[in-house]
Design a protein around this motif. Structure first.
Motif, PDB file in Angstrom:
ATOM      1  N   ILE A   1       0.844  -1.210   0.000  1.00  0.00           N
ATOM      2  CA  ILE A   1       0.000   0.000   0.000  1.00  0.00           C
ATOM      3  C   ILE A   1       0.873   1.252   0.000  1.00  0.00           C
ATOM      4  CG2 ILE A   1      -1.670   1.339   1.349  1.00  0.00           C
ATOM      5  CD1 ILE A   1      -2.825  -1.338   2.347  1.00  0.00           C
ATOM      6  N   ASN A   2       1.945   1.236   0.802  1.00  0.00           N
ATOM      7  CA  ASN A   2       2.849   2.391   0.850  1.00  0.00           C
ATOM      8  C   ASN A   2       3.516   2.646  -0.497  1.00  0.00           C
ATOM      9  OD1 ASN A   2       2.424   3.021   3.571  1.00  0.00           O
ATOM     10  ND2 ASN A   2       4.034   1.647   4.276  1.00  0.00           N
ATOM     11  N   ILE A   3       3.847   1.595  -1.219  1.00  0.00           N
ATOM     12  CA  ILE A   3       4.592   1.720  -2.472  1.00  0.00           C
ATOM     13  C   ILE A   3       3.677   1.944  -3.674  1.00  0.00           C
ATOM     14  CG2 ILE A   3       5.941   0.307  -4.112  1.00  0.00           C
ATOM     15  CD1 ILE A   3       7.649  -0.574  -1.794  1.00  0.00           C
ATOM     16  N   ALA A   4       2.450   1.438  -3.602  1.00  0.00           N
ATOM     17  CA  ALA A   4       1.524   1.554  -4.727  1.00  0.00           C
ATOM     18  C   ALA A   4       1.320   3.009  -5.129  1.00  0.00           C
ATOM     19  CB  ALA A   4       0.182   0.921  -4.364  1.00  0.00           C
ATOM     20  N   THR A   5       1.299   3.272  -6.430  1.00  0.00           N
ATOM     21  CA  THR A   5       1.161   4.642  -6.933  1.00  0.00           C
ATOM     22  C   THR A   5      -0.238   4.944  -7.466  1.00  0.00           C
ATOM     23  OG1 THR A   5       1.961   3.928  -9.112  1.00  0.00           O
ATOM     24  CG2 THR A   5       3.604   4.748  -7.546  1.00  0.00           C
ATOM     25  N   ASN A   6      -1.109   3.951  -7.509  1.00  0.00           N
ATOM     26  CA  ASN A   6      -2.424   4.135  -8.118  1.00  0.00           C
ATOM     27  C   ASN A   6      -3.531   4.321  -7.085  1.00  0.00           C
ATOM     28  OD1 ASN A   6      -1.314   3.984 -10.680  1.00  0.00           O
ATOM     29  ND2 ASN A   6      -1.624   1.780 -10.845  1.00  0.00           N
ATOM     30  N   ASP A   7      -4.731   4.648  -7.570  1.00  0.00           N
ATOM     31  CA  ASP A   7      -5.836   5.049  -6.694  1.00  0.00           C
ATOM     32  C   ASP A   7      -6.508   3.882  -5.986  1.00  0.00           C
ATOM     33  OD1 ASP A   7      -5.468   7.706  -7.441  1.00  0.00           O
ATOM     34  OD2 ASP A   7      -6.810   7.515  -9.167  1.00  0.00           O
ATOM     35  N   TYR A   8      -6.525   2.723  -6.641  1.00  0.00           N
ATOM     36  CA  TYR A   8      -7.179   1.559  -6.062  1.00  0.00           C
ATOM     37  C   TYR A   8      -6.184   0.419  -5.950  1.00  0.00           C
ATOM     38  CZ  TYR A   8     -11.479   4.097  -6.990  1.00  0.00           C
ATOM     39  OH  TYR A   8     -12.456   5.061  -7.018  1.00  0.00           O
ATOM     40  N   ILE A   9      -6.351  -0.383  -4.917  1.00  0.00           N
ATOM     41  CA  ILE A   9      -5.465  -1.528  -4.732  1.00  0.00           C
ATOM     42  C   ILE A   9      -6.292  -2.810  -4.840  1.00  0.00           C
ATOM     43  CG2 ILE A   9      -3.688  -0.376  -3.366  1.00  0.00           C
ATOM     44  CD1 ILE A   9      -5.099  -1.446  -0.839  1.00  0.00           C
ATOM     45  N   VAL A  10      -5.715  -3.807  -5.488  1.00  0.00           N
ATOM     46  CA  VAL A  10      -6.308  -5.138  -5.552  1.00  0.00           C
ATOM     47  C   VAL A  10      -5.345  -6.074  -4.844  1.00  0.00           C
ATOM     48  CG1 VAL A  10      -6.985  -7.054  -7.031  1.00  0.00           C
ATOM     49  CG2 VAL A  10      -7.589  -4.720  -7.675  1.00  0.00           C
ATOM     50  N   CYS A  11      -5.770  -6.625  -3.715  1.00  0.00           N
ATOM     51  CA  CYS A  11      -4.911  -7.482  -2.908  1.00  0.00           C
ATOM     52  C   CYS A  11      -5.210  -8.943  -3.216  1.00  0.00           C
ATOM     53  CB  CYS A  11      -5.138  -7.202  -1.425  1.00  0.00           C
ATOM     54  SG  CYS A  11      -4.848  -5.470  -0.975  1.00  0.00           S
ATOM     55  N   ILE A  12      -4.180  -9.688  -3.548  1.00  0.00           N
ATOM     56  CA  ILE A  12      -4.366 -11.098  -3.893  1.00  0.00           C
ATOM     57  C   ILE A  12      -3.308 -11.944  -3.214  1.00  0.00           C
ATOM     58  CG2 ILE A  12      -5.239 -10.417  -6.176  1.00  0.00           C
ATOM     59  CD1 ILE A  12      -2.622 -11.622  -7.318  1.00  0.00           C
ATOM     60  N   ASP A  13      -3.529 -13.252  -3.204  1.00  0.00           N
ATOM     61  CA  ASP A  13      -2.487 -14.186  -2.787  1.00  0.00           C
ATOM     62  C   ASP A  13      -1.597 -14.464  -3.994  1.00  0.00           C
ATOM     63  OD1 ASP A  13      -3.484 -14.345  -0.253  1.00  0.00           O
ATOM     64  OD2 ASP A  13      -4.585 -16.208  -0.580  1.00  0.00           O
ATOM     65  N   ALA A  14      -0.299 -14.591  -3.743  1.00  0.00           N
ATOM     66  CA  ALA A  14       0.643 -14.773  -4.852  1.00  0.00           C
ATOM     67  C   ALA A  14       0.441 -16.091  -5.586  1.00  0.00           C
ATOM     68  CB  ALA A  14       2.082 -14.673  -4.340  1.00  0.00           C
ATOM     69  N   ASP A  15      -0.257 -17.054  -4.947  1.00  0.00           N
ATOM     70  CA  ASP A  15      -0.457 -18.343  -5.599  1.00  0.00           C
ATOM     71  C   ASP A  15      -1.757 -18.390  -6.393  1.00  0.00           C
ATOM     72  OD1 ASP A  15      -1.890 -18.228  -3.131  1.00  0.00           O
ATOM     73  OD2 ASP A  15      -2.281 -20.367  -3.317  1.00  0.00           O
ATOM     74  N   CYS A  16      -2.393 -17.227  -6.587  1.00  0.00           N
ATOM     75  CA  CYS A  16      -3.672 -17.181  -7.310  1.00  0.00           C
ATOM     76  C   CYS A  16      -3.460 -16.924  -8.801  1.00  0.00           C
ATOM     77  CB  CYS A  16      -4.562 -16.085  -6.736  1.00  0.00           C
ATOM     78  SG  CYS A  16      -5.228 -16.501  -5.120  1.00  0.00           S
ATOM     79  N   ILE A  17      -4.406 -17.389  -9.590  1.00  0.00           N
ATOM     80  CA  ILE A  17      -4.444 -17.101 -11.024  1.00  0.00           C
ATOM     81  C   ILE A  17      -5.741 -16.358 -11.314  1.00  0.00           C
ATOM     82  CG2 ILE A  17      -4.637 -18.116 -13.330  1.00  0.00           C
ATOM     83  CD1 ILE A  17      -2.862 -20.368 -12.399  1.00  0.00           C
ATOM     84  N   LEU A  18      -5.626 -15.184 -11.934  1.00  0.00           N
ATOM     85  CA  LEU A  18      -6.802 -14.370 -12.236  1.00  0.00           C
ATOM     86  C   LEU A  18      -7.241 -14.566 -13.683  1.00  0.00           C
ATOM     87  CD1 LEU A  18      -5.980 -10.937 -10.546  1.00  0.00           C
ATOM     88  CD2 LEU A  18      -7.065 -12.942  -9.548  1.00  0.00           C
ATOM     89  N   GLU A  19      -8.547 -14.459 -13.902  1.00  0.00           N
ATOM     90  CA  GLU A  19      -9.073 -14.424 -15.267  1.00  0.00           C
ATOM     91  C   GLU A  19      -8.560 -13.161 -15.952  1.00  0.00           C
ATOM     92  OE1 GLU A  19     -10.884 -16.648 -16.830  1.00  0.00           O
ATOM     93  OE2 GLU A  19     -11.266 -18.017 -15.161  1.00  0.00           O
ATOM     94  N   HIS A  20      -8.412 -13.195 -17.284  1.00  0.00           N
ATOM     95  CA  HIS A  20      -7.768 -12.084 -17.998  1.00  0.00           C
ATOM     96  C   HIS A  20      -8.533 -10.768 -17.852  1.00  0.00           C
ATOM     97  CE1 HIS A  20     -10.835 -13.275 -20.911  1.00  0.00           C
ATOM     98  NE2 HIS A  20     -10.682 -12.114 -21.474  1.00  0.00           N
ATOM     99  N   ASP A  21      -9.867 -10.828 -17.603  1.00  0.00           N
ATOM    100  CA  ASP A  21     -10.660  -9.609 -17.474  1.00  0.00           C
ATOM    101  C   ASP A  21     -11.068  -9.342 -16.022  1.00  0.00           C
ATOM    102  OD1 ASP A  21     -12.350 -11.744 -17.206  1.00  0.00           O
ATOM    103  OD2 ASP A  21     -13.865 -11.033 -18.626  1.00  0.00           O
ATOM    104  N   ALA A  22     -10.366  -9.970 -15.080  1.00  0.00           N
ATOM    105  CA  ALA A  22     -10.748  -9.875 -13.671  1.00  0.00           C
ATOM    106  C   ALA A  22     -10.728  -8.434 -13.156  1.00  0.00           C
ATOM    107  CB  ALA A  22      -9.824 -10.746 -12.821  1.00  0.00           C
ATOM    108  N   ILE A  23      -9.694  -7.675 -13.511  1.00  0.00           N
ATOM    109  CA  ILE A  23      -9.583  -6.309 -13.000  1.00  0.00           C
ATOM    110  C   ILE A  23     -10.678  -5.425 -13.600  1.00  0.00           C
ATOM    111  CG2 ILE A  23      -8.060  -4.314 -12.723  1.00  0.00           C
ATOM    112  CD1 ILE A  23      -7.183  -6.821 -11.223  1.00  0.00           C
TER     113      ILE A  23
END
Length: 478
Positions: A161-183
């Motif tokens: 959160i401290n390093i992120a430069t954008n307005d919204y954050i999406v928090c995930i587990d590193a072992d997850c796979i997202l669908e291509h249109d998830a965001i």
């Protein structure tokens, strides 16, 4: 003395009966609300062209935060998957939380990373950041890798959160796979906010065990072959398609899964970020953000969408599953304890009048109540105090209702997104539901009871969660 014992037994049996009936009624109400919410979502989004949102100059900027600890088995493929997401205004922040394996080195080698000078604004206090890595390779220019001193998942997310430069954050587990249109789908509720500010949004989590994964992308969905993973697939369908959707409609959602959730970054910072003193940091942040908005008298909402957007690897052994459910129980206890002020407090509206009491009675206390019921049953059976006709009638009713609830959840899955397209897999899921009351559910209850023991022992351990990795042969037995 006998009269006192009879009264005690009567009160215990009546209490368990009333608890069970209340739970059944709540499941029916939840099911009705889930159906209505899902229908409205599908109708509202059937004509949505997400390509317009992807290309829109007004699309919100998003930073994905992926904490990683000893994720060497899957980290490269998972990052590749995240970098291929269909969204322009995207930043990917991978936080290596002092891994003891080769997670960091694998990332450096795979993505040609170099250490860079980077100022960290510690708006949320965290453990020390040792280094920040970026690459000059144009294909990976969205990637930022942070190496930090180990502090746990919550601390790693706070660094993100401290390093992120954008307005919204999406928090995930590193072992997850997202669908291509998830965001694209996840940020849509933030664009649609009207009088109420959207502070958080969640999506459906699915089990990736036994699925085919190629280069970090899910290419074919299969029902897990492993029994424990298959039962979790059923459990997740029921929890997300029924539970979370219904609570979102009622505006009483207390939990967005730590595996995949989107948040307004500024609100999260104002609330102090993730709490490092709990193992249930995902639930605790949502409750704290909701409390903050209530106390600031700002109209808000927390949304949920039924799209299967995120796929995660589930535990395949009883040992690892016990650790997970133990931790979930402790996290729930800690969160409700931290925020006990909400309970039946009219200042917090539905949150205090319905959501908190429900989680207290039917989530936090459920393992203890069910375990107590089992002990009482053994006691009554030993002393011959059970009306067996009533007992078996009640048992058959409870088991049948639970089974019908699971079958209804499976129907909702087929009716909506139908990820398991082969009839054989749907049949396996339906048959798996038959075993749940006798194998999986008692196991989960016992894991929850052990969570209580560890809570009172003041244990803060996560427990090691070993990963098998995607795209590898899966065992057929648990």
């Amino acid at each position: 003395m006998k009269i006192l014992a009879d009264i005690l037994v009567y009160l215990l049996v009546t209490g368990i009966f009333v608890y069970s009936v209340t739970l059944i009624i709540s499941y029916i109400v939840i099911g009705i609300n889930s159906v209505n919410e899902t229908r409205e979502y599908l109708h509202k989004n059937e004509a949505t062209d997400y390509r317009l949102l992807a290309a829109s100059p007004h699309a919100p900027t998003v930073s994905i935060l992926a904490p990683a600890y000893n994720e060497g088995a899957t980290i490269v493929d998972n990052v590749r998957s995240l970098l291929s997401l269909y969204y322009n205004k995207l930043e990917l922040v991978v936080i290596n939380d002092g891994s003891k394996d080769d997670s960091l080195q694998k990332l450096i080698d795979a993505y040609q990373l170099e250490k860079v000078d980077f100022f960290v604004n510690y708006r949320i206090p965290t453990k020390e950041v040792r280094a920040v890595y970026k690459t000059k390779h144009p294909a990976y220019n969205k990637l930022v890798v942070v190496d930090k001193v180990n502090g746990g998942k919550a601390d790693a997310l706070n660094v993100g959160i401290n390093i992120a430069t954008n307005d919204y954050i999406v928090c995930i587990d590193a072992d997850c796979i997202l669908e291509h249109d998830a965001i694209l789908k996840m940020v849509k509720p933030f664009l649609e906010e009207g009088e109420k500010k959207v502070i958080a949004s969640g999506g459906v989590i699915r089990i990736a065990n036994s699925c085919e994964v190629t280069n970090g992308r899910l290419t074919r969905v299969h029902l897990p072959e492993n029994y424990w993973a298959r039962m979790q697939a059923l459990e997740y369908i029921r929890a997300f398609l029924l539970g979370r959707m219904a609570w979102a409609r009622l505006d009483g959602l207390l939990l967005i899964s730590g595996a995949f959730g989107a948040f307004d970054k500024e609100i999260a910072i104002r609330c102090g970020g993730y709490n490092t003193n709990t193992v249930g940091e995902d639930m605790e942040l949502v409750v704290r953000m909701r409390r903050y908005m209530h106390e600031q008298d700002v109209p808000y909402k927390v949304t949920y969408i039924p799209d299967p957007l995120c796929w995660t690897e589930a535990p395949e052994t009883g040992t690892i599953l016990t650790r997970q459910r133990n931790r979930w129980t402790r996290g729930t206890i800690e969160t409700l304890r931290f925020h006990k002020k909400i309970f039946l407090n009219p200042r917090y509206d539905l949150l205090g009048a319905l959501s908190y009491p429900y989680w207290l009675l039917f989530e936090m206390l459920a393992p203890l109540i069910e375990f107590t019921g089992f002990v009482v049953f053994l006691f009554l059976a030993f002393f011959g105090l059970i009306n067996w006709h009533m007992f078996f009638a009640f048992l058959i009713f409870i088991v049948s209702f639970g089974y019908l609830n699971s079958v209804f959840a499976i129907y909702m899955e087929v009716y909506t997104y139908n990820q398991y397209r082969r009839r054989k897999e749907i049949l396996k899921l339906v048959l798996a539901a038959l075993t749940e009351p006798f194998i999986f559910h008692p196991f989960v209850v016992w894991a929850g009871v052990r969570g209580y023991f560890d809570f009172f022992r003041k244990s803060k351990s996560w427990g090691e969660m070993t990963r098998q990795g995607f795209g590898k042969p899966q065992p057929k037995n648990g």
